[in-house]
Enzyme design. Structure first.
Site, mmCIF file in Angstrom:
data_model
loop_
_atom_site.group_PDB
_atom_site.id
_atom_site.type_symbol
_atom_site.label_atom_id
_atom_site.label_comp_id
_atom_site.label_asym_id
_atom_site.label_seq_id
_atom_site.Cartn_x
_atom_site.Cartn_y
_atom_site.Cartn_z
ATOM 1 N N MET A 110 0.789 -1.229 0.000
ATOM 2 C CA MET A 110 0.000 0.000 0.000
ATOM 3 C C MET A 110 0.824 1.284 0.000
ATOM 4 S SD MET A 110 -1.439 0.203 3.927
ATOM 5 C CE MET A 110 -1.991 1.874 3.699
ATOM 6 N N SER A 111 2.138 1.183 -0.038
ATOM 7 C CA SER A 111 2.957 2.397 -0.161
ATOM 8 C C SER A 111 4.223 2.068 -0.936
ATOM 9 C CB SER A 111 3.290 2.985 1.216
ATOM 10 O OG SER A 111 4.262 2.203 1.872
#
Length: 202
Positions: free
Chosen positions: A39-40
């Protein structure tokens, strides 16, 4: 006639997608691997945002410098995936760093917080993983499974499914269209905006 051909063609595509997802997300778990989504971008470019990573358990003392590990925070609520900069085998902790981060992580990672090492990564599959776990994804899955069931009945010589649904105000076709909108449009939007809610924070 065109509606029937279009419907059967769409069902074949749905079936292929369903099988690919089933194999891609389930098969690695047979070998003891867990699947998480990225997610990043702290581990880019090796683990780009939106990827699905597969993590396998490994004994802490066998983890080498340079390997990518997934671990939990001290509170145990957040999963983080970073590269090992040092494995202190005397004090039993790792020093980790994200590839795209300038500095090493401030807190060492205790051996007991290790979840495993990253075996491989599938780009963009994390978007699908997150979507299928959402409420909208589950609703879309129900539509797809129902469509597949109807198609199998039709092939076995049962009542012409598409004709039945055409006589009932084309509910079946509308259901297929709704499933496509529920499934693909939100997923494409998430890819575009790079806004996903995954399980692993990098």
């Amino acid at each position: 006639m065109r509606l029937k051909i279009w419907g059967k063609g769409l069902l074949k595509i749905i079936w292929v997608i369903f099988v690919i997802l089933l194999v891609g997300l389930s098969f690695p778990q047979i070998y003891g691997m867990k699947c998480y989504s990225v997610m990043s971008g702290s581990m880019s470019p090796d683990l780009p945002v939106g990827s699905a990573i597969y993590v396998k358990e490994k004994e802490p003392e066998k983890v080498e410098k340079g390997e990518i590990i997934t671990f939990t925070t001290e509170q145990g609520r957040t999963m983080i995936t970073h590269r090992v900069a040092e494995n202190n085998k005397e004090k039993h902790f790792f020093v980790t760093k994200g590839d795209s981060n300038q500095y090493q992580d401030t807190k060492p990672v205790k051996w007991e917080n290790l979840q495993g090492t990253v075996v491989f990564c599938i780009p963009f599959a994390g978007y699908v993983l997150n979507f299928t776990g959402s409420r909208t994804g589950k609703i879309a899955a129900v539509f797809f499974l129902f469509a597949i069931f109807c198609n199998l009945r039709d092939r076995r010589g049962s009542v012409n499914t598409f004709s039945v649904f055409e006589d009932r105000n084309k509910h079946f076709t509308h259901g297929i269209s709704a499933a496509c909108k529920l499934c693909f449009l939100p997923c494409l939007q998430r890819i575009k905006d790079c806004q996903i809610f995954g399980l692993v924070k990098l």
